[in-house]
Write a protein that holds these residues in place. Structure first.
Motif, mmCIF file in Angstrom:
data_model
loop_
_atom_site.group_PDB
_atom_site.id
_atom_site.type_symbol
_atom_site.label_atom_id
_atom_site.label_comp_id
_atom_site.label_asym_id
_atom_site.label_seq_id
_atom_site.Cartn_x
_atom_site.Cartn_y
_atom_site.Cartn_z
ATOM 1 N N GLU A 24 12.833 29.101 -97.698
ATOM 2 C CA GLU A 24 12.879 28.716 -96.500
ATOM 3 C C GLU A 24 13.351 29.692 -95.362
ATOM 4 N N ALA A 25 14.161 30.637 -95.783
ATOM 5 C CA ALA A 25 14.881 31.765 -94.892
ATOM 6 C C ALA A 25 13.409 32.734 -94.637
ATOM 7 N N VAL A 26 12.700 32.875 -95.411
ATOM 8 C CA VAL A 26 11.358 33.559 -94.879
ATOM 9 C C VAL A 26 10.627 32.785 -94.060
ATOM 10 N N ASP A 27 10.363 31.619 -94.241
ATOM 11 C CA ASP A 27 9.700 30.829 -93.559
ATOM 12 C C ASP A 27 10.172 30.744 -92.159
ATOM 13 N N ALA A 28 11.642 30.523 -91.795
ATOM 14 C CA ALA A 28 12.171 30.457 -90.537
ATOM 15 C C ALA A 28 11.933 31.702 -89.938
ATOM 16 N N MET A 29 11.910 32.898 -90.602
ATOM 17 C CA MET A 29 11.785 34.326 -90.150
ATOM 18 C C MET A 29 10.299 34.262 -89.628
ATOM 19 N N ILE A 30 9.411 33.821 -90.189
ATOM 20 C CA ILE A 30 8.090 33.812 -89.804
ATOM 21 C C ILE A 30 7.663 33.078 -88.823
ATOM 22 N N GLU A 31 8.584 31.755 -88.571
ATOM 23 C CA GLU A 31 8.230 31.031 -87.452
ATOM 24 C C GLU A 31 8.775 31.682 -86.039
ATOM 25 N N TYR A 32 9.736 32.476 -86.511
ATOM 26 C CA TYR A 32 10.473 33.105 -85.290
ATOM 27 C C TYR A 32 9.553 34.352 -84.647
ATOM 28 N N LEU A 33 9.041 34.977 -85.792
ATOM 29 C CA LEU A 33 8.305 36.233 -85.376
ATOM 30 C C LEU A 33 6.637 35.568 -84.752
ATOM 31 N N ASP A 59 0.145 50.741 -74.764
ATOM 32 C CA ASP A 59 1.069 51.014 -73.733
ATOM 33 C C ASP A 59 1.512 49.757 -73.123
ATOM 34 N N ASP A 60 0.655 48.674 -73.261
ATOM 35 C CA ASP A 60 1.167 47.436 -72.440
ATOM 36 C C ASP A 60 2.056 46.955 -73.403
ATOM 37 N N VAL A 61 1.984 46.596 -75.018
ATOM 38 C CA VAL A 61 2.990 46.132 -75.832
ATOM 39 C C VAL A 61 4.221 46.961 -75.513
ATOM 40 N N GLU A 62 4.092 48.324 -75.837
ATOM 41 C CA GLU A 62 5.362 49.111 -75.642
ATOM 42 C C GLU A 62 6.064 49.209 -74.628
ATOM 43 N N MET B 29 2.331 46.073 -81.753
ATOM 44 C CA MET B 29 3.032 44.740 -81.995
ATOM 45 C C MET B 29 3.688 44.672 -83.441
ATOM 46 N N ILE B 30 2.963 44.947 -84.508
ATOM 47 C CA ILE B 30 3.735 45.093 -85.720
ATOM 48 C C ILE B 30 4.770 45.924 -85.942
ATOM 49 N N GLU B 31 4.734 47.213 -85.333
ATOM 50 C CA GLU B 31 5.886 47.922 -85.502
ATOM 51 C C GLU B 31 6.947 47.012 -84.981
ATOM 52 N N TYR B 32 6.890 46.427 -83.772
ATOM 53 C CA TYR B 32 7.925 45.764 -83.103
ATOM 54 C C TYR B 32 8.479 44.630 -84.132
#
Lengths: 70, 70
Positions: A24-33, A59-62, B29-32
């Motif tokens: 469930e902690a992994v799922d919570a992490m994924i939901e946040y990601l 460059d937009d993401v960075e 995105m993945i790196e972040y």
């Protein structure tokens, strides 16, 4: 339902030093990601549009990550 | 080398409204995201330890996400 796969997220959490991690902690992490991807993409789209482009590039993401990190 | 798979990240970015997304933008995105997992896990481990546990649970991750979101 989460879309990102659990196994690599779990591995990175373990590698970060977690002795045990519940499923469930992994799922919570994924939901946040997944929220982070959506939020950052909306901002990266604006950065691309500001530069007159329709393609979101590295460059937009960075650019947005740098701003968010302050 | 990134560890999370590109396809689901790309799909979520497209669904968020990006017309076109370069491969390199997905990698950025993945790196972040991998940094986010590490950082959040370190904090969630502390939350678990504070509660006398060695297992990181959903509530530890959610506790940290709530704090980070302010």
């Amino acid at each position: 339902m989460v879309e990102l796969p659990r196994a690599p997220v779990y591995r990175i959490m373990k590698r970060a030093g977690a002795e045990r991690v519940s499923e469930e902690a992994v799922d919570a992490m994924i939901e946040y990601l997944e929220e982070v991807i959506e939020d950052l993409t909306l901002k990266a789209i604006k950065a691309a549009e500001k530069a007159g482009r329709k393609t979101v590039r590295r460059d937009d993401v960075e650019f947005i990550v740098d701003i968010l990190k302050g």
